[in-house]
Design an enzyme around this catalytic site. Structure first.
Site, PDB file in Angstrom:
ATOM      1  N   THR A  52     -96.207  73.692 -17.007  1.00 19.63           N
ATOM      2  CA  THR A  52     -96.200  75.111 -17.358  1.00 19.63           C
ATOM      3  C   THR A  52     -95.043  75.436 -18.299  1.00 19.63           C
ATOM      4  O   THR A  52     -93.997  74.759 -18.261  1.00 19.63           O
ATOM      5  CB  THR A  52     -96.066  75.952 -16.064  1.00 19.63           C
ATOM      6  OG1 THR A  52     -95.647  77.277 -16.400  1.00 19.63           O
ATOM      7  CG2 THR A  52     -95.026  75.379 -15.112  1.00 19.63           C
ATOM      8  N   ASP A  53     -95.213  76.490 -19.087  1.00 16.05           N
ATOM      9  CA  ASP A  53     -94.109  76.929 -19.957  1.00 16.05           C
ATOM     10  C   ASP A  53     -92.944  77.478 -19.132  1.00 16.05           C
ATOM     11  O   ASP A  53     -91.838  77.647 -19.655  1.00 16.05           O
ATOM     12  CB  ASP A  53     -94.595  77.973 -20.975  1.00 16.05           C
ATOM     13  CG  ASP A  53     -95.171  79.229 -20.348  1.00 16.05           C
ATOM     14  OD1 ASP A  53     -95.247  79.312 -19.105  1.00 16.05           O
ATOM     15  OD2 ASP A  53     -95.544  80.149 -21.117  1.00 16.05           O
ATOM     16  N   GLU A  54     -93.186  77.741 -17.836  1.00 15.49           N
ATOM     17  CA  GLU A  54     -92.115  78.321 -17.008  1.00 15.49           C
ATOM     18  C   GLU A  54     -90.945  77.350 -16.817  1.00 15.49           C
ATOM     19  O   GLU A  54     -89.856  77.767 -16.419  1.00 15.49           O
ATOM     20  CB  GLU A  54     -92.675  78.800 -15.662  1.00 15.49           C
ATOM     21  CG  GLU A  54     -93.743  79.859 -15.876  1.00 15.49           C
ATOM     22  CD  GLU A  54     -94.173  80.618 -14.639  1.00 15.49           C
ATOM     23  OE1 GLU A  54     -93.382  80.750 -13.699  1.00 15.49           O
ATOM     24  OE2 GLU A  54     -95.323  81.088 -14.632  1.00 15.49           O
TER      25      GLU A  54
ATOM     26  N   TYR B 264     -90.679  77.819  -7.896  1.00 14.04           N
ATOM     27  CA  TYR B 264     -91.908  77.259  -8.496  1.00 14.04           C
ATOM     28  C   TYR B 264     -91.585  76.497  -9.780  1.00 14.04           C
ATOM     29  O   TYR B 264     -91.931  75.325  -9.923  1.00 14.04           O
ATOM     30  CB  TYR B 264     -92.919  78.385  -8.783  1.00 14.04           C
ATOM     31  CG  TYR B 264     -94.025  77.968  -9.738  1.00 14.04           C
ATOM     32  CD1 TYR B 264     -94.994  77.040  -9.351  1.00 14.04           C
ATOM     33  CD2 TYR B 264     -94.102  78.488 -11.037  1.00 14.04           C
ATOM     34  CE1 TYR B 264     -96.004  76.637 -10.235  1.00 14.04           C
ATOM     35  CE2 TYR B 264     -95.097  78.100 -11.920  1.00 14.04           C
ATOM     36  CZ  TYR B 264     -96.049  77.178 -11.512  1.00 14.04           C
ATOM     37  OH  TYR B 264     -97.037  76.787 -12.388  1.00 14.04           O
TER      38      TYR B 264
ATOM     39  N   LYS C 119     -91.863  72.459 -10.734  1.00 17.38           N
ATOM     40  CA  LYS C 119     -92.704  71.939 -11.815  1.00 17.38           C
ATOM     41  C   LYS C 119     -91.856  71.123 -12.810  1.00 17.38           C
ATOM     42  O   LYS C 119     -92.300  70.088 -13.312  1.00 17.38           O
ATOM     43  CB  LYS C 119     -93.417  73.083 -12.541  1.00 17.38           C
ATOM     44  CG  LYS C 119     -94.469  73.809 -11.728  1.00 17.38           C
ATOM     45  CD  LYS C 119     -95.658  72.947 -11.329  1.00 17.38           C
ATOM     46  CE  LYS C 119     -96.531  72.581 -12.508  1.00 17.38           C
ATOM     47  NZ  LYS C 119     -97.727  71.794 -12.037  1.00 17.38           N
TER      48      LYS C 119
HETATM   49  P1  NAD Z   1    -104.332  77.303  -8.069  1.00 18.81           P
HETATM   50  O1  NAD Z   1    -103.287  77.736  -7.110  1.00 18.81           O
HETATM   51  O2  NAD Z   1    -105.455  78.227  -8.406  1.00 18.81           O
HETATM   52  O3  NAD Z   1    -104.999  75.945  -7.560  1.00 18.81           O
HETATM   53  C1  NAD Z   1    -104.256  74.893  -7.025  1.00 18.81           C
HETATM   54  C2  NAD Z   1    -105.223  73.917  -6.384  1.00 18.81           C
HETATM   55  O4  NAD Z   1    -104.451  72.805  -5.884  1.00 18.81           O
HETATM   56  C3  NAD Z   1    -105.993  74.481  -5.183  1.00 18.81           C
HETATM   57  O5  NAD Z   1    -107.349  74.094  -5.250  1.00 18.81           O
HETATM   58  C4  NAD Z   1    -105.303  73.851  -3.983  1.00 18.81           C
HETATM   59  O6  NAD Z   1    -106.162  73.689  -2.857  1.00 18.81           O
HETATM   60  C5  NAD Z   1    -104.864  72.518  -4.555  1.00 18.81           C
HETATM   61  N1  NAD Z   1    -103.706  71.954  -3.825  1.00 18.81           N
HETATM   62  C6  NAD Z   1    -102.573  72.588  -3.483  1.00 18.81           C
HETATM   63  N2  NAD Z   1    -101.765  71.748  -2.810  1.00 18.81           N
HETATM   64  C7  NAD Z   1    -102.401  70.545  -2.782  1.00 18.81           C
HETATM   65  C8  NAD Z   1    -102.064  69.280  -2.248  1.00 18.81           C
HETATM   66  N3  NAD Z   1    -100.901  69.085  -1.595  1.00 18.81           N
HETATM   67  N4  NAD Z   1    -102.929  68.255  -2.395  1.00 18.81           N
HETATM   68  C9  NAD Z   1    -104.122  68.454  -3.043  1.00 18.81           C
HETATM   69  N5  NAD Z   1    -104.511  69.633  -3.537  1.00 18.81           N
HETATM   70  C10 NAD Z   1    -103.649  70.669  -3.418  1.00 18.81           C
HETATM   71  O7  NAD Z   1    -103.535  76.871  -9.386  1.00 18.81           O
HETATM   72  P2  NAD Z   1    -103.945  76.982 -10.917  1.00 18.81           P
HETATM   73  O8  NAD Z   1    -103.565  78.323 -11.424  1.00 18.81           O
HETATM   74  O9  NAD Z   1    -105.327  76.488 -11.090  1.00 18.81           O
HETATM   75  O10 NAD Z   1    -102.935  75.950 -11.570  1.00 18.81           O
HETATM   76  C11 NAD Z   1    -103.282  74.576 -11.691  1.00 18.81           C
HETATM   77  C12 NAD Z   1    -102.131  73.824 -12.325  1.00 18.81           C
HETATM   78  O11 NAD Z   1    -101.828  74.381 -13.609  1.00 18.81           O
HETATM   79  C13 NAD Z   1    -100.824  73.913 -11.529  1.00 18.81           C
HETATM   80  O12 NAD Z   1    -100.208  72.654 -11.590  1.00 18.81           O
HETATM   81  C14 NAD Z   1    -100.005  74.962 -12.273  1.00 18.81           C
HETATM   82  O13 NAD Z   1     -98.644  74.714 -12.122  1.00 18.81           O
HETATM   83  C15 NAD Z   1    -100.471  74.723 -13.697  1.00 18.81           C
HETATM   84  N6  NAD Z   1    -100.396  75.905 -14.588  1.00 18.81           N
HETATM   85  C16 NAD Z   1    -100.959  77.077 -14.225  1.00 18.81           C
HETATM   86  C17 NAD Z   1    -100.936  78.159 -15.109  1.00 18.81           C
HETATM   87  C18 NAD Z   1    -101.592  79.469 -14.741  1.00 18.81           C
HETATM   88  O14 NAD Z   1    -101.476  80.436 -15.511  1.00 18.81           O
HETATM   89  N7  NAD Z   1    -102.295  79.581 -13.634  1.00 18.81           N
HETATM   90  C19 NAD Z   1    -100.333  78.017 -16.359  1.00 18.81           C
HETATM   91  C20 NAD Z   1     -99.773  76.773 -16.713  1.00 18.81           C
HETATM   92  C21 NAD Z   1     -99.821  75.725 -15.822  1.00 18.81           C
HETATM   93  P1  TYD Z   2     -98.301  86.155 -12.343  1.00 22.41           P
HETATM   94  O1  TYD Z   2     -99.755  86.353 -12.582  1.00 22.41           O
HETATM   95  O2  TYD Z   2     -97.821  85.993 -10.938  1.00 22.41           O
HETATM   96  O3  TYD Z   2     -97.867  84.927 -13.254  1.00 22.41           O
HETATM   97  P2  TYD Z   2     -96.371  84.368 -13.618  1.00 22.41           P
HETATM   98  O4  TYD Z   2     -95.377  84.976 -12.716  1.00 22.41           O
HETATM   99  O5  TYD Z   2     -96.530  82.905 -13.361  1.00 22.41           O
HETATM  100  O6  TYD Z   2     -96.167  84.709 -15.047  1.00 22.41           O
HETATM  101  O7  TYD Z   2     -97.514  87.381 -12.965  1.00 22.41           O
HETATM  102  C1  TYD Z   2     -97.649  87.722 -14.345  1.00 22.41           C
HETATM  103  C2  TYD Z   2     -96.719  88.872 -14.627  1.00 22.41           C
HETATM  104  O8  TYD Z   2     -97.182  90.028 -13.929  1.00 22.41           O
HETATM  105  C3  TYD Z   2     -95.295  88.639 -14.139  1.00 22.41           C
HETATM  106  O9  TYD Z   2     -94.396  89.220 -15.077  1.00 22.41           O
HETATM  107  C4  TYD Z   2     -95.223  89.378 -12.823  1.00 22.41           C
HETATM  108  C5  TYD Z   2     -96.192  90.537 -13.033  1.00 22.41           C
HETATM  109  N1  TYD Z   2     -96.900  91.025 -11.814  1.00 22.41           N
HETATM  110  C6  TYD Z   2     -96.893  92.383 -11.509  1.00 22.41           C
HETATM  111  O10 TYD Z   2     -96.300  93.216 -12.224  1.00 22.41           O
HETATM  112  N2  TYD Z   2     -97.556  92.799 -10.390  1.00 22.41           N
HETATM  113  C7  TYD Z   2     -98.220  91.941  -9.577  1.00 22.41           C
HETATM  114  O11 TYD Z   2     -98.787  92.385  -8.540  1.00 22.41           O
HETATM  115  C8  TYD Z   2     -98.240  90.550  -9.915  1.00 22.41           C
HETATM  116  C9  TYD Z   2     -98.955  89.556  -9.052  1.00 22.41           C
HETATM  117  C10 TYD Z   2     -97.571  90.129 -11.053  1.00 22.41           C
END
Ligand code: NAD
Ligand code: TYD
Length: 338
Positions: A124-126, A152, A156
């Site tokens: 992630t970019d985070e 988090y 990562k």
């Molecule tokens: P999510 O929380 O929707 O899904 C995570 C999945 O991983 C779930 O199906 C969960 O059951 C599974 N999981 C959790 N712990 C596990 C374990 N110990 N063993 C096996 N499976 C397990 O997450 P997401 O938003 O789909 O993100 C997926 C990946 O992408 C993550 O690694 C996250 O850090 C990365 N990512 C997410 C975003 C975003 O905007 N959501 C952006 C950049 C990177």
């Molecule tokens: P989020 O979807 O949790 O992603 P991330 O923290 O990984 O960027 O949050 C996106 C942005 O929205 C973040 O600045 C926090 C804000 N946010 C709210 O203002 N209210 C909410 O209820 C949530 C879940 C997030």
């Protein structure tokens, strides 16, 4: 190719499973623990596909992971499995360390023990921390220092460092992608966009943290899947690729856009206590993946957000089941009296 997709029952992993089944004739094995964020319902359209198999398991359980490798002998592993929500990591960091760090190290150990053609770490970019709001000229490049803010992002970043260490020391053929915020179908409603869509549909208040000025760089999930697919097939071993499409928006803009699409009043917006350590701005410079691999995002925010709102309107049963369960306790804990 036989590809293990860990975390494939979650938001991005499931979209990736569908992307692969649609675009290639590879075998896809989804390996997922099915935590609160994992959902077999999400994969129901993949189940009948002869190229698809689901195995329940935990990436932080060494015996389970080794059994998976012994039984399936995968050619590639794409690691999406993670605890992924910043707010939950602030409440309870330990699980993030176990899954995101130990889990990644166990997957890498399995690759070392059994061999692998490609390990890809979905990051992630985070990991870069945040950028100031008053410097719109600054972007994250692959050379930006790691500078994490939340448990988090720290977990990562640790996983990324382990991936690089295994790549150098044990010659594991690994790549890493660092993507900006995703949105689209099957997004769990603890995250900003699905939470706001669902609250608006249910006539509930929309809880915006702080002043709503924080900026995120939104990417439609299918564009992220296309980038990972390209890195898997054409990316260079040992490389990191930033993924993002220059769709920077303040949270308040995102929330107002959702309300406008749904024809709901901005009076639903409620400013609530800010997140601890809240990152101000994320913004990706995707020059490397664009110039070296030819990736470009297809979906602009204006159309992607409409597609997403429409998906939540058409798939009420998917999210109604989620918000009627344990989610209610989560919501009360995080938002009541905030
Ligand atoms: P999510 O929380 O929707 O899904 C995570 C999945 O991983 C779930 O199906 C969960 O059951 C599974 N999981 C959790 N712990 C596990 C374990 N110990 N063993 C096996 N499976 C397990 O997450 P997401 O938003 O789909 O993100 C997926 C990946 O992408 C993550 O690694 C996250 O850090 C990365 N990512 C997410 C975003 C975003 O905007 N959501 C952006 C950049 C990177
Ligand atoms: P989020 O979807 O949790 O992603 P991330 O923290 O990984 O960027 O949050 C996106 C942005 O929205 C973040 O600045 C926090 C804000 N946010 C709210 O203002 N209210 C909410 O209820 C949530 C879940 C997030």
């Amino acid at each position: 190719m036989k590809i293990v997709v860990t975390g494939g029952a979650g938001f991005i992993g499931a979209n990736f499973v569908y992307y692969e089944l649609k675009n290639h004739d590879d075998e896809i094995i989804c390996y997922d623990k099915l935590t609160y964020a994992g959902n077999l319902e999400t994969l129901k359209d993949a189940e009948p596909n002869k190229n698809f198999k689901f195995i329940r398991g935990d990436i932080s359980n060494r015996a389970e992971v080794y059994n998976l490798f012994e039984a399936e002998k995968p050619d590639a592993v794409i690691n999406f499995a993670a605890e992924s929500h910043v707010d939950r990591s602030i409440e309870d960091p330990e699980l993030f360390l176990r899954t995101n760090i130990i889990g990644t190290s166990i997957l890498l150990d399995a690759c070392k023990k059994y061999g692998i053609q490609r390990y890809h770490q979905v990051s992630t970019d985070e990991v870069y921390g945040d950028l100031p709001l008053d410097r719109p000229d600054l972007f994250f490049t692959e050379k930006t220092n790691l500078h994490t803010s939340s448990p988090y992002s720290a977990s990562k970043a640790s996983a990324d460092l382990l991936t690089q260490a295994y790549c150098r020391t044990y010659k594991i053929p690994a790549t890493i992608s660092r993507c900006s915020n995703n949105y689209g179908p099957y997004h769990f409603p603890e995250k900003l966009i699905p939470l706001m869509i669902i609250n608006a549909l249910n006539g509930k208040k929309l809880p915006v943290y702080g002043t709503g000025e924080n900026v995120r760089d939104w990417l439609y999930v299918e564009d992220h899947c296309a980038a990972i697919d390209l890195i898997l097939r054409e990316g260079k071993i040992g490389e990191i690729y930033n993924v993002g499409g220059h769709n920077e928006k303040t949270n308040l803009d995102v929330v107002k856009t959702i309300l406008k699409i749904l024809g709901k009043s901005e009076d639903l917006i409620e400013f609530v206590t800010d997140r601890k350590g809240h990152d101000q701005r994320y913004a990706i410079d995707p020059t490397k993946i664009e110039t070296e691999l030819g990736w470009t995002p297809k979906t602009k925010f204006d159309s992607g957000i409409k597609l997403t709102v429409d998906w939540y309107l058409q798939n009420k049963s998917w999210w109604e089941k989620i918000i009627s369960g344990e989610y209610q306790n989560y919501y009360a804990k995080m938002y009541d009296n905030r």
